[in-house]
Design an enzyme around this catalytic site. Sequence first.
Site, PDB file in Angstrom:
ATOM      1  N   GLU A  63       3.702  -5.488  12.282  1.00 44.45           N
ATOM      2  CA  GLU A  63       2.778  -4.353  12.096  1.00 44.45           C
ATOM      3  C   GLU A  63       1.676  -4.850  11.184  1.00 44.45           C
ATOM      4  OE1 GLU A  63       3.367  -1.644  13.673  1.00 44.45           O
ATOM      5  OE2 GLU A  63       5.516  -1.474  13.967  1.00 44.45           O
ATOM      6  N   ASN A 121       0.802  -1.230   0.000  1.00 44.84           N
ATOM      7  CA  ASN A 121       0.000   0.000   0.000  1.00 44.84           C
ATOM      8  C   ASN A 121       0.834   1.280   0.000  1.00 44.84           C
ATOM      9  OD1 ASN A 121       0.699  -0.709   2.686  1.00 44.84           O
ATOM     10  ND2 ASN A 121      -0.844   0.681   3.461  1.00 44.84           N
ATOM     11  N   CYS A 161      -3.218   1.362   6.405  1.00 47.45           N
ATOM     12  CA  CYS A 161      -3.640   0.569   7.566  1.00 47.45           C
ATOM     13  C   CYS A 161      -4.236   1.452   8.653  1.00 47.45           C
ATOM     14  CB  CYS A 161      -2.439  -0.187   8.110  1.00 47.45           C
ATOM     15  SG  CYS A 161      -1.035   0.891   8.428  1.00 47.45           S
ATOM     16  N   GLU A 163       7.868   0.323  16.711  1.00 47.21           N
ATOM     17  CA  GLU A 163       9.072   0.828  16.034  1.00 47.21           C
ATOM     18  C   GLU A 163       9.028   2.347  16.028  1.00 47.21           C
ATOM     19  OE1 GLU A 163       9.728  -1.159  12.283  1.00 47.21           O
ATOM     20  OE2 GLU A 163       9.873  -3.114  13.239  1.00 47.21           O
TER      21      GLU A 163
HETATM   22  P1  NAD Z   1       0.273  -9.478   3.017  1.00 49.34           P
HETATM   23  O1  NAD Z   1       0.338  -9.942   4.414  1.00 49.34           O
HETATM   24  O2  NAD Z   1      -0.482 -10.276   2.037  1.00 49.34           O
HETATM   25  O3  NAD Z   1       1.726  -9.310   2.401  1.00 49.34           O
HETATM   26  C1  NAD Z   1       2.701  -8.506   3.029  1.00 49.34           C
HETATM   27  C2  NAD Z   1       4.070  -9.013   2.646  1.00 49.34           C
HETATM   28  O4  NAD Z   1       4.258 -10.314   3.215  1.00 49.34           O
HETATM   29  C3  NAD Z   1       4.289  -9.172   1.146  1.00 49.34           C
HETATM   30  O5  NAD Z   1       5.598  -8.798   0.839  1.00 49.34           O
HETATM   31  C4  NAD Z   1       4.084 -10.666   0.941  1.00 49.34           C
HETATM   32  O6  NAD Z   1       4.761 -11.179  -0.183  1.00 49.34           O
HETATM   33  C5  NAD Z   1       4.684 -11.216   2.222  1.00 49.34           C
HETATM   34  N1  NAD Z   1       4.217 -12.545   2.622  1.00 49.34           N
HETATM   35  C6  NAD Z   1       3.038 -13.132   2.353  1.00 49.34           C
HETATM   36  N2  NAD Z   1       2.984 -14.351   2.914  1.00 49.34           N
HETATM   37  C7  NAD Z   1       4.157 -14.540   3.573  1.00 49.34           C
HETATM   38  C8  NAD Z   1       4.688 -15.585   4.364  1.00 49.34           C
HETATM   39  N3  NAD Z   1       4.012 -16.720   4.600  1.00 49.34           N
HETATM   40  N4  NAD Z   1       5.903 -15.423   4.899  1.00 49.34           N
HETATM   41  C9  NAD Z   1       6.600 -14.296   4.699  1.00 49.34           C
HETATM   42  N5  NAD Z   1       6.156 -13.265   3.936  1.00 49.34           N
HETATM   43  C10 NAD Z   1       4.939 -13.385   3.388  1.00 49.34           C
HETATM   44  O7  NAD Z   1      -0.284  -7.980   3.104  1.00 49.34           O
HETATM   45  P2  NAD Z   1      -0.618  -7.014   1.893  1.00 49.34           P
HETATM   46  O8  NAD Z   1      -1.907  -7.462   1.298  1.00 49.34           O
HETATM   47  O9  NAD Z   1       0.584  -6.838   1.036  1.00 49.34           O
HETATM   48  O10 NAD Z   1      -0.817  -5.622   2.662  1.00 49.34           O
HETATM   49  C11 NAD Z   1      -2.021  -5.192   3.185  1.00 49.34           C
HETATM   50  C12 NAD Z   1      -2.058  -5.416   4.685  1.00 49.34           C
HETATM   51  O11 NAD Z   1      -0.978  -4.767   5.321  1.00 49.34           O
HETATM   52  C13 NAD Z   1      -3.314  -4.816   5.300  1.00 49.34           C
HETATM   53  O12 NAD Z   1      -3.839  -5.731   6.228  1.00 49.34           O
HETATM   54  C14 NAD Z   1      -2.791  -3.587   6.034  1.00 49.34           C
HETATM   55  O13 NAD Z   1      -3.551  -3.168   7.123  1.00 49.34           O
HETATM   56  C15 NAD Z   1      -1.448  -4.048   6.448  1.00 49.34           C
HETATM   57  N6  NAD Z   1      -0.590  -2.914   6.758  1.00 49.34           N
HETATM   58  C16 NAD Z   1      -0.237  -2.678   8.064  1.00 49.34           C
HETATM   59  C17 NAD Z   1       0.552  -1.585   8.377  1.00 49.34           C
HETATM   60  C18 NAD Z   1       0.962  -1.301   9.798  1.00 49.34           C
HETATM   61  O14 NAD Z   1       1.855  -0.497   9.992  1.00 49.34           O
HETATM   62  N7  NAD Z   1       0.359  -1.918  10.796  1.00 49.34           N
HETATM   63  C19 NAD Z   1       0.982  -0.725   7.360  1.00 49.34           C
HETATM   64  C20 NAD Z   1       0.599  -0.993   6.060  1.00 49.34           C
HETATM   65  C21 NAD Z   1      -0.184  -2.097   5.756  1.00 49.34           C
END
Ligand code: NAD
Length: 491
Positions: free
Chosen positions: A272, A172, A306, A472
């Site tokens: 996060e 995002n 998020c 963090e």
């Molecule tokens: P996602 O969890 O699908 O993917 C995030 C990352 O993790 C990607 O790089 C993906 O390739 C990797 N990944 C996926 N499966 C994995 C595994 N089994 N092991 C290791 N890595 C793996 O999330 P997304 O769809 O890319 O992002 C959206 C989500 O992120 C939303 O839920 C949003 O709220 C959250 N988000 C949180 C914050 C925060 O600071 N809390 C900030 C931004 C986004």
Amino acid sequence: AFIASPRHASGDESRYKIRMQNYVGGSFTTTSTTDTPSSPQYIDAINPKTGRAFGQVPISSADQVEQALRTATDAFGAWSTTPAAARSKLLQRVAGLIQEHRELFAVWESIDQGKTLERARVEVDRAVSNFSYFSTFILHQQTAARVVDGSNILTYEHRSPAGVFALISPWNMPLYLLTWKMAPCLAFGCTAVAKPSEITSMTAFLLCEVFRRAGLPAGAMNVVFGDGATTGSALVRSPLVRGGVSFTGGTATGIQIRRDTADQIYKHLSLELGGKNPTLVFGDVELDRAVATAAMAAFENQGEICLCGSRIYVQSSIYNDFVAAFTAYVEANYKCGERVGAVVSHQHYTKIRSYLLLAQSEGATFFTSSPSSLSSPDTIIPPRTPPTATGSPHEIFGPVATISKFDTEDEAVRLANDNPNGLAAVLLTRDGGRMRRVGERLEAGLVWVNCWLVRELGTPFGGMKSSGTGREGGEYSRDVFTHVRTLHMPL
Ligand code: NAD
């Protein structure tokens, strides 16, 4: 060399055929011996505004991840003992180079992610701040020392870099969130293998060229591209990740990472995760300002932040006035193609649409445009506010917010906290006492009173409940990337 970008973010990107490469040991590496454009080791990088591919993202294998981790392990000795002043200079150079190429980064981010160019520029500026903030933070470290009571023994705390990290980021805010991890990791003397989201890898690829030009020592920061199942999973599981995992992404993935590392107790886990954040609007607000803040919190970056406030609760006394003003404001200020970009992918569009259709089937009233105006294969969705979908605890992560009523302070707090997530909350009121009374009871790592998305990089960033573990930022990042030991020395 840097890849020149199209002149603007919605044009002729499909003439580019960029084959991204991992960055390991200071060099761009061919990722596979059998890499052909049609091989399954690659996925397309797509501009969601046009649906056209502009490049290919390699899916790095477990072997390639392991190779990158060995390189990071080899580089750790020298980087972890490099004086803070020298690390600081290198990070300043990285910040300067991103700044110098601001427009290039912003245009590619907008093409790759779908966000507006204006929003992309803000995030590039924040990426610069990430590096410049931590480059100076490490120059002002203090050590706590004391004499043990009634003795002649001095004790003091000593910190050392924790080791090799896995840094994993979502789609995002690709550059901003990746650099939020890379900058403190390098600043505190750790090395890493980073993996951006496979859906938005382009600015991470450009960043590798920045590291090369800045003269960052080979192997200190390595980038592997790939999906979660193959590349991300291999990265977090590897025993070569001695320091820890700093992960930002969905809650389900965070849980999976916890499972995958459960018996590797030495790994620090910083997670996060997702949010479904409340915005509380009390009857004493100045209506126009409250509407503008609530709308920005709901719909900035198409609601794909998020921290977005997607559950709006309004005190009954001003509910009708708020809804009317909010609807008019959103229709006037959040126009598609201007302040509203495309959502990240057609797959995500389909997910958002399914929530809207569900709300419609449940009899929701749509204050702004209804789902019937959504036509596949669009990826631009006008902001929507179906009021009755509030029961859904799920994070939709799109330009969708629900509005409902409350009467009392206690009810507002109960509604706000009635969700498995606890990342952020927005509190809109002019009553100083209430700011504290309500603000301190909200189950959220970040509470914004009469504002939203204000960030000071030293404050703790992170969520409560299902929104994650760990914090963090400033000293909290120091706790992630360093180990502390206490020495006891008779004088
Ligand atoms: P996602 O969890 O699908 O993917 C995030 C990352 O993790 C990607 O790089 C993906 O390739 C990797 N990944 C996926 N499966 C994995 C595994 N089994 N092991 C290791 N890595 C793996 O999330 P997304 O769809 O890319 O992002 C959206 C989500 O992120 C939303 O839920 C949003 O709220 C959250 N988000 C949180 C914050 C925060 O600071 N809390 C900030 C931004 C986004």
